[in-house]
Enzyme design. Structure first.
Site, mmCIF file in Angstrom:
data_model
loop_
_atom_site.group_PDB
_atom_site.id
_atom_site.type_symbol
_atom_site.label_atom_id
_atom_site.label_comp_id
_atom_site.label_asym_id
_atom_site.label_seq_id
_atom_site.Cartn_x
_atom_site.Cartn_y
_atom_site.Cartn_z
ATOM 1 N N ASP A 55 4.432 0.228 12.117
ATOM 2 C CA ASP A 55 3.076 -0.301 11.670
ATOM 3 C C ASP A 55 2.955 -1.787 11.971
ATOM 4 O OD1 ASP A 55 3.407 1.558 8.660
ATOM 5 O OD2 ASP A 55 3.040 2.194 10.532
ATOM 6 N N ARG A 64 1.175 14.254 12.880
ATOM 7 C CA ARG A 64 1.658 14.026 11.709
ATOM 8 C C ARG A 64 2.301 15.227 10.768
ATOM 9 N NH1 ARG A 64 -0.418 8.998 9.926
ATOM 10 N NH2 ARG A 64 1.287 9.150 8.551
ATOM 11 N N LYS A 99 0.832 -1.146 -0.009
ATOM 12 C CA LYS A 99 0.081 0.038 -0.133
ATOM 13 C C LYS A 99 0.851 1.147 -0.025
ATOM 14 C CE LYS A 99 -1.754 1.683 3.799
ATOM 15 N NZ LYS A 99 -1.589 3.123 4.441
ATOM 16 N N ASN A 100 1.854 1.346 0.821
ATOM 17 C CA ASN A 100 2.870 2.515 1.134
ATOM 18 C C ASN A 100 3.684 2.602 0.014
ATOM 19 O OD1 ASN A 100 1.132 3.141 3.267
ATOM 20 N ND2 ASN A 100 2.635 2.397 4.775
ATOM 21 N N ARG A 130 -2.909 10.858 3.815
ATOM 22 C CA ARG A 130 -1.690 11.490 3.969
ATOM 23 C C ARG A 130 -1.049 11.473 2.685
ATOM 24 N NH1 ARG A 130 1.103 13.926 7.785
ATOM 25 N NH2 ARG A 130 3.624 13.608 7.673
ATOM 26 N N CYS A 135 -3.950 12.536 12.625
ATOM 27 C CA CYS A 135 -4.785 11.424 12.788
ATOM 28 C C CYS A 135 -4.649 10.933 14.507
ATOM 29 C CB CYS A 135 -4.449 10.499 11.838
ATOM 30 S SG CYS A 135 -2.782 9.628 12.136
ATOM 31 N N ILE A 175 7.940 6.180 17.233
ATOM 32 C CA ILE A 175 7.844 6.727 16.121
ATOM 33 C C ILE A 175 6.458 7.992 16.368
ATOM 34 C CG2 ILE A 175 7.237 6.735 13.763
ATOM 35 C CD1 ILE A 175 9.824 5.789 14.395
ATOM 36 N N ARG A 215 -8.382 -0.191 4.527
ATOM 37 C CA ARG A 215 -7.595 0.754 4.057
ATOM 38 C C ARG A 215 -6.063 0.339 3.645
ATOM 39 N NH1 ARG A 215 -6.491 6.164 6.812
ATOM 40 N NH2 ARG A 215 -4.997 6.480 5.007
HETATM 41 C C1 EPZ Z 1 4.664 6.535 6.476
HETATM 42 O O1 EPZ Z 1 3.974 7.938 6.930
HETATM 43 C C2 EPZ Z 1 3.515 5.640 6.185
HETATM 44 N N1 EPZ Z 1 2.587 6.126 5.419
HETATM 45 C C3 EPZ Z 1 3.257 5.360 7.772
HETATM 46 O O2 EPZ Z 1 2.334 4.325 7.455
HETATM 47 C C4 EPZ Z 1 4.321 4.746 8.552
HETATM 48 O O3 EPZ Z 1 3.911 4.479 9.887
HETATM 49 C C5 EPZ Z 1 5.418 5.869 8.600
HETATM 50 O O4 EPZ Z 1 5.845 6.269 7.175
HETATM 51 C C6 EPZ Z 1 6.644 5.310 9.265
HETATM 52 O O5 EPZ Z 1 7.112 4.216 8.695
HETATM 53 C C7 EPZ Z 1 2.819 6.202 4.233
HETATM 54 O O6 EPZ Z 1 3.731 5.875 3.662
HETATM 55 C C8 EPZ Z 1 1.506 6.552 3.117
HETATM 56 P P1 EPZ Z 1 6.860 9.912 8.645
HETATM 57 P P2 EPZ Z 1 4.640 9.324 6.983
HETATM 58 O O7 EPZ Z 1 6.787 11.206 7.852
HETATM 59 O O8 EPZ Z 1 5.592 9.417 5.774
HETATM 60 C C9 EPZ Z 1 7.473 12.520 12.131
HETATM 61 C C10 EPZ Z 1 0.440 2.833 7.844
HETATM 62 O O9 EPZ Z 1 -0.300 2.550 8.828
HETATM 63 N N2 EPZ Z 1 7.707 13.717 11.199
HETATM 64 O O10 EPZ Z 1 7.953 9.010 8.573
HETATM 65 O O11 EPZ Z 1 3.801 10.374 7.288
HETATM 66 C C11 EPZ Z 1 6.097 12.080 12.394
HETATM 67 O O12 EPZ Z 1 5.644 13.073 13.425
HETATM 68 C C12 EPZ Z 1 0.937 4.366 7.891
HETATM 69 O O13 EPZ Z 1 0.200 2.220 6.740
HETATM 70 C C13 EPZ Z 1 8.166 14.895 11.700
HETATM 71 O O14 EPZ Z 1 8.578 15.140 13.026
HETATM 72 O O15 EPZ Z 1 5.718 9.169 8.321
HETATM 73 C C14 EPZ Z 1 6.263 10.720 12.943
HETATM 74 O O16 EPZ Z 1 6.461 10.903 14.478
HETATM 75 C C15 EPZ Z 1 0.641 4.769 9.330
HETATM 76 N N3 EPZ Z 1 8.199 15.896 10.949
HETATM 77 C C16 EPZ Z 1 7.518 10.222 12.277
HETATM 78 O O17 EPZ Z 1 8.378 11.692 11.621
HETATM 79 C C17 EPZ Z 1 7.878 15.992 9.635
HETATM 80 O O18 EPZ Z 1 7.904 16.777 8.869
HETATM 81 C C18 EPZ Z 1 7.245 9.324 11.190
HETATM 82 O O19 EPZ Z 1 6.664 10.126 10.188
HETATM 83 C C19 EPZ Z 1 7.633 14.661 9.155
HETATM 84 C C20 EPZ Z 1 7.206 13.590 10.069
#
Ligand code: EPZ
Length: 433
Positions: free
Chosen positions: A320, A133, A34-35, A104, A128, A342, A412
């Site tokens: 995840d 996020r 998916k991702n 997202r 969320c 995370i 989803r």
């Molecule tokens: C991706 O989300 C995945 N979603 C998420 O999967 C997954 O949990 C996550 O990566 C971590 O592996 C998709 O790819 C669509 P991040 P993403 O930006 O890109 C912090 C699922 O269940 N952060 O790596 O949004 C944030 O707060 C979903 O399939 C900042 O601090 O994740 C979080 O704590 C849920 N500042 C951490 O990084 C920023 O500007 C991870 O976020 C961006 C992120």
């Protein structure tokens, strides 16, 4: 109402009845990731040619992303697990707020839109249940590439200053290895003038898959999958045929845990083992024998003993799979300490597992799980897609029939989970209220 919204509405009214105590056997078939699929779909915005992807999972998020891209003028056609996307006539509109808020990954489209059109307006994705996020890293990266970015009334507007026609390559250092920020910046940098480097980049397989697709489309990216990615900007990208999306490592991990929690020897394929190294190690540590080959993994669970996990960016243990692993630890012998590093709010499944008799204590972002001899069926709800999967796993081993609500989340991220589980001997059926 759009197809995705209808599907979502349907899921709201449905629940799964999961009968516990059955042994499973056979082979779980893993769908495309998916991702990865979601971000690969947004990459089609970078060219006027047709981008064709295969091994696309059948998920509500894929429908939502298709609708968002169609609202931008992309022609999208779907045929089984194949999807063709042609962005030859982008209409310059903004993705609708309610769709971006529900998905997202659609925010990541700001990168390719800016790279291709020199401007983009995308609604801020909401937070969320699992956390705020933020998208600070995405915006910082686009500004480093020379974009003027403002946020007003919940809309992020990015554009090129003056008469500039292209972004310009830059050295970018992320404060945190954000998956989405790495992907957004990658898709903006591929058409920039000059070379960019992204340091402290996310190393997830989905980032590697995106870089691989972009290179097939004519980009010049090296280092994806490591902490430093280099992008040599090019003027245009072309389309591609039959690009295969990688298998879903999170779905594969979830199914391996379904085997472990029911103490069932099972085959899970396809699996790319290096996408799941941390998870495979923890399954061994808690008493499962694994036979790994290039097609997949055969798991033979023994008596489960508790092990600790801490979620980390790839290649660490994936956030995840934290909830599914917690369900697994509920009936393991001993005490498991599960630390969620995370997201700030990804322990909501604890209360639901406690309703089924689990013995769990939460201390900040850490859950301490005392294994119990058995769980008991109860009506439970999944608060996000991975928590919903955890409830299904717990239901597979609980005494009685567990009613799992929250299928809007489950659908989803898991392609036809009840059929896949039923095919290996589980008794899982979907009921409408
Ligand atoms: C991706 O989300 C995945 N979603 C998420 O999967 C997954 O949990 C996550 O990566 C971590 O592996 C998709 O790819 C669509 P991040 P993403 O930006 O890109 C912090 C699922 O269940 N952060 O790596 O949004 C944030 O707060 C979903 O399939 C900042 O601090 O994740 C979080 O704590 C849920 N500042 C951490 O990084 C920023 O500007 C991870 O976020 C961006 C992120």
């Amino acid at each position: 109402m759009t197809a995705a919204a209808t599907a979502s509405q349907e899921s709201l009214k449905q629940h799964l009845n999961v009968t516990g105590g059955l042994q499973l056997n056979g082979t779980f078939r893993v769908s495309g990731a998916k991702n990865s699929a979601l971000v690969l779909m947004t990459a089609s915005l970078l060219t006027e040619d047709c981008v064709e992807l295969v091994n696309i999972p059948n998920l509500t998020d894929i429908c939502s992303m298709s609708e968002i891209l169609e609202s931008l003028g992309v022609q999208v056609t779907r045929d089984s697990d194949r999807i063709s996307l042609t962005a030859s006539n982008l209409n310059g509109s903004n993705p609708p707020y309610e769709l971006v808020n529900s998905l997202r990954a659609s925010f990541f489209s700001i990168g390719p839109l800016l790279g291709r059109l020199g401007q983009a307006k995308v609604p801020l994705p909401g937070g969320c249940r699992i956390g705020a996020r933020p998208v600070v890293e995405h915006i910082r990266g686009l500004k480093s590439l020379g974009a003027v970015v403002s946020v007003e009334h919940g809309i992020v507007t990015a554009s090129l200053p003056g008469t500039r026609k292209r972004l310009r390559g830059a050295q970018i250092v992320l404060d945190c290895p954000s998956v989405g920020a790495t992907e957004t910046i990658l898709m903006a940098a591929v058409l920039a003038e000059g070379t960019s480097t992204i340091e402290n980049a996310a190393q997830e397989p989905e980032v590697q898959d995106l870089a691989s697709l972009l290179n097939v489309m004519g980009a010049r990216i090296t280092g994806a999958g490591g902490p430093v990615i280099t992008v040599e900007g090019v003027e245009t990208l072309h389309g591609c045929r039959d690009y295969p999306v990688i298998p879903d490592r999170i779905e594969a991990g979830t199914f391996l845990m379904a085997a472990a929690i029911t103490r069932s020897p099972l085959r899970v394929e396809p699996v790319i083992p290096e996408h799941l190294s941390a998870v495979l190690q923890k399954l061994r540590d808690c008493g499962c024998a694994l036979e790994i080959d290039e097609q997949g993994v055969t798991i033979t669970p023994g008596e489960l003993t508790a092990v600790d996990i801490t979620t980390q960016p790839f290649p660490g243990f994936p956030t995840d799979l934290q909830a599914p692993f917690m369900a697994l630890m509920c009936t393991a012998q001993g005490t498991s300490v599960i630390s969620e590093k995370i997201y700030e709010n990804r322990l909501q499944h604890v209360a639901e597992l406690q309703r089924m008799g689990a013995s769990i204590r939460v201390d900040g972002s850490t859950a301490i799980v005392e294994g119990v001899s058995s769980l008991s069926a109860a009506p439970v709800t999944g608060s996000d897609l991975r928590a919903a999967a955890a409830m299904v796993l717990a239901g597979l081993v609980a005494r009685g029939t567990t009613k799992v609500s929250g299928l809007k989340h489950l659908d989803r991220g898991y392609d036809d989970i009840e059929s896949k589980l039923s095919r290996v001997g589980a008794r899982v059926n979907r009921n409408s209220v």
